[in-house]
Design a protein around this motif. Sequence first.
Motif, mmCIF file in Angstrom:
data_model
loop_
_atom_site.group_PDB
_atom_site.id
_atom_site.type_symbol
_atom_site.label_atom_id
_atom_site.label_comp_id
_atom_site.label_asym_id
_atom_site.label_seq_id
_atom_site.Cartn_x
_atom_site.Cartn_y
_atom_site.Cartn_z
ATOM 1 N N GLU A 107 34.707 -54.230 -110.104
ATOM 2 C CA GLU A 107 33.800 -53.224 -110.849
ATOM 3 C C GLU A 107 33.633 -51.958 -110.308
ATOM 4 O OE1 GLU A 107 30.158 -55.252 -111.607
ATOM 5 O OE2 GLU A 107 31.038 -56.886 -112.484
ATOM 6 N N GLN A 108 33.680 -51.692 -109.019
ATOM 7 C CA GLN A 108 33.909 -50.456 -108.531
ATOM 8 C C GLN A 108 35.246 -49.825 -108.788
ATOM 9 O OE1 GLN A 108 31.416 -48.863 -106.831
ATOM 10 N NE2 GLN A 108 32.893 -46.997 -106.418
ATOM 11 N N HIS A 141 42.190 -47.227 -116.501
ATOM 12 C CA HIS A 141 41.912 -48.538 -117.159
ATOM 13 C C HIS A 141 40.431 -48.714 -116.838
ATOM 14 C CE1 HIS A 141 46.087 -48.729 -117.636
ATOM 15 N NE2 HIS A 141 46.041 -49.435 -118.673
ATOM 16 N N ARG A 142 39.707 -49.188 -117.733
ATOM 17 C CA ARG A 142 38.385 -49.612 -117.434
ATOM 18 C C ARG A 142 38.381 -51.119 -117.944
ATOM 19 N NH1 ARG A 142 34.921 -46.355 -121.684
ATOM 20 N NH2 ARG A 142 36.920 -46.485 -122.877
ATOM 21 N N TYR A 143 37.461 -51.855 -117.187
ATOM 22 C CA TYR A 143 37.442 -53.381 -117.313
ATOM 23 C C TYR A 143 36.155 -53.469 -118.476
ATOM 24 C CZ TYR A 143 35.432 -57.854 -117.139
ATOM 25 O OH TYR A 143 35.079 -59.310 -117.466
ATOM 26 N N TYR A 144 36.776 -54.464 -119.461
ATOM 27 C CA TYR A 144 35.852 -54.912 -120.637
ATOM 28 C C TYR A 144 35.835 -56.338 -120.352
ATOM 29 C CZ TYR A 144 35.108 -50.280 -122.660
ATOM 30 O OH TYR A 144 34.814 -49.193 -122.955
ATOM 31 N N HIS A 145 34.667 -56.875 -120.767
ATOM 32 C CA HIS A 145 34.575 -58.394 -121.260
ATOM 33 C C HIS A 145 34.363 -58.283 -122.550
ATOM 34 C CE1 HIS A 145 33.824 -62.653 -121.199
ATOM 35 N NE2 HIS A 145 32.617 -62.409 -122.156
ATOM 36 N N LEU A 146 35.123 -58.704 -123.369
ATOM 37 C CA LEU A 146 35.109 -58.820 -125.109
ATOM 38 C C LEU A 146 34.110 -60.024 -125.330
ATOM 39 C CD1 LEU A 146 38.649 -57.710 -125.760
ATOM 40 C CD2 LEU A 146 36.730 -56.173 -125.380
ATOM 41 N N LEU A 178 41.774 -54.816 -119.503
ATOM 42 C CA LEU A 178 41.857 -53.347 -118.930
ATOM 43 C C LEU A 178 42.063 -52.543 -119.956
ATOM 44 C CD1 LEU A 178 43.340 -53.959 -115.382
ATOM 45 C CD2 LEU A 178 40.882 -53.382 -115.671
ATOM 46 N N VAL A 179 41.098 -51.594 -120.274
ATOM 47 C CA VAL A 179 41.232 -50.882 -121.756
ATOM 48 C C VAL A 179 41.617 -49.596 -121.232
ATOM 49 C CG1 VAL A 179 40.529 -49.985 -123.569
ATOM 50 C CG2 VAL A 179 39.758 -52.112 -122.957
ATOM 51 N N PRO A 180 42.875 -49.054 -121.554
ATOM 52 C CA PRO A 180 43.189 -47.944 -121.174
ATOM 53 C C PRO A 180 42.639 -46.616 -121.812
ATOM 54 C CG PRO A 180 44.726 -48.503 -122.805
ATOM 55 C CD PRO A 180 43.911 -49.627 -122.713
ATOM 56 N N TRP A 181 42.263 -45.585 -120.855
ATOM 57 C CA TRP A 181 41.498 -44.252 -121.249
ATOM 58 C C TRP A 181 42.440 -43.325 -120.908
ATOM 59 C CZ3 TRP A 181 36.785 -42.620 -123.282
ATOM 60 C CH2 TRP A 181 36.427 -41.399 -123.413
ATOM 61 N N HIS A 209 28.997 -55.198 -120.873
ATOM 62 C CA HIS A 209 30.608 -55.670 -121.224
ATOM 63 C C HIS A 209 31.391 -55.105 -120.073
ATOM 64 C CE1 HIS A 209 31.091 -52.108 -124.103
ATOM 65 N NE2 HIS A 209 31.366 -51.603 -122.956
ATOM 66 N N HIS A 210 30.919 -54.380 -119.182
ATOM 67 C CA HIS A 210 31.449 -53.984 -118.029
ATOM 68 C C HIS A 210 31.466 -54.554 -116.883
ATOM 69 C CE1 HIS A 210 33.280 -50.355 -119.936
ATOM 70 N NE2 HIS A 210 32.228 -49.696 -119.928
ATOM 71 N N LEU A 211 30.455 -55.747 -116.762
ATOM 72 C CA LEU A 211 30.239 -56.842 -115.882
ATOM 73 C C LEU A 211 31.180 -57.711 -115.940
ATOM 74 C CD1 LEU A 211 26.368 -56.393 -115.809
ATOM 75 C CD2 LEU A 211 27.921 -55.385 -114.289
#
Lengths: 124, 399
Positions: free
Chosen positions: B60-61, B318-323, B278-281, B197-199
């Motif tokens: 997460e870091q 990329h940000r991590y998401y749990h959907l 991993l969702v792109p920004w 959802h970022h955890l």
Amino acid sequence: MVRLITHNMLACHVKNCTKDNFPLVFSEVELVIRESEANYDFLRRFMPKLDWPALVDTARSLGDETLPDDQPEEWTDEQLQALHHVLMEMHVEEGNMTCRGCGHVYPISNGIPNMLLAEHEVGR
Amino acid sequence: MTTDLSTESSPAEGSQTAVKGSERQNREPKLPRPVKAKAPPKPKPEPIPYRPTSNPGEDEQTAVHEVYEAIAPHFSQTRHKKPWPLISTFLHSLPPNSVGLDSGGGNGKYVPTAREAGVGLVVMDRSLGLLGDARRQPGFGLGKGKGKGKGREVEGDVAAYEVAGSDGSGECVRGDLTCEGWRRGVFDFAISIAAIHHLSTPLRRRRAVQVLLQPLVHAPKPPYARFMIYVWAYEQSSGSKRRMGATTGPPVPLTAETAARESAGTGEQEPAKVQDVLVPWVLQPPKAPRTPSTGESSGAAQSDEPVQVPAPEPQVLHRYYHLFVQGELRDLVVSAAKEDGYRVLGSTEGESGETEDESASEPLSSDTRWIKIRGVGWEADNWWIEGEVGIRPVSLPPV
């Protein structure tokens, strides 16, 4: 900004630190007073949640002696104004908040207290 | 854990039970639909499946915290849009002069809404970059007159404050979703919007819920402290700009069959689904022109990626998401609360039908904290849940 209303809600959360973890003690403080209009209704609603002795001690540590030792049961306008000043107008911009129990130091920078702990310092 | 399907609101039902007594802003939720024609998106980074490693904190870091710091200025530009309607409704339904916590509150997007509603909001976030914006907002709990000191409008326009620079009083604290640095019983409400959802593990998500509830007032009688949580949904609508489809496949139609299958399982380990992505920004260079939003209000307010425009080499992070899949958010909150000793009161629609779940047979030995789910729903590619907590003193018989 760390107003004293926020300080009155913050406590040390280092793992296994359960004694004397509140209130955190200010040091090396840069204090700014920002005058504002009081909202007595807000103050009355917040009163039950206040830790009064902590607020009085903290205010005095920052040089404000206006609050009585015991929380008033009937508030005069003057007392409400004093409470407003301490809770809402005293902003700590820079400094440290130190836990009396474990000694952990939470720094305040640009008005934002850093309550983050490293993973190994967090409980559970 | 068992799931009682009879109390599991469908998205549509959930929305209707949300925020009772103040429903004027509730919109009819759009049910997720399968993508029909695959209008191929313009060249645009796609989400990448992600499998958390053995060190979720480190994951997460790098995949959340560092990304938010990097995109903070750009992110903030996209987050001064209008508030999501159900959250605005929630804030306006609270008793005046309530004080609450926005955990993972980022740049303080909901501080102005809270001010309109007459309640105070303390913003906690991990990102200093985002908090820098949040603190430029006016403080709460003040009167409506002019500030005496600098002749500033206390009730003035938020934008004016932002222009004025860093002399706002917005209450900000740096901390993450599992920060327990609050006394118990200090907040009248808590929200956590698009953060949990970022955890990256179920344990950490449960912990975040427990930590969110912890500082709430637990009152023996109304008004009870309330909370609202939003997370991204696995079930994306066809109009979604999040473009999960490339890796997750078309959204699964929410039929009774799929709902039952999902609820019967844990909701965490559905093998056919890629819930961890991993969702792109796309980080545009400064001043890059942006294509205007395409009209639909709720979608536009919640689009997360800027529209791709021809620009010199935008950086992709990329940000991590749990959907979350249907039912998962409710299961998460209920299991987290039970784990923390809460009694779960039934989330019935009628006032008279309050029932307790199977834990009701346990003997009452001390004051019992309880939680009640007031509503669950799907809105514009998100799942939301709203509930309240309180305490039942020993002296009172169980309901």
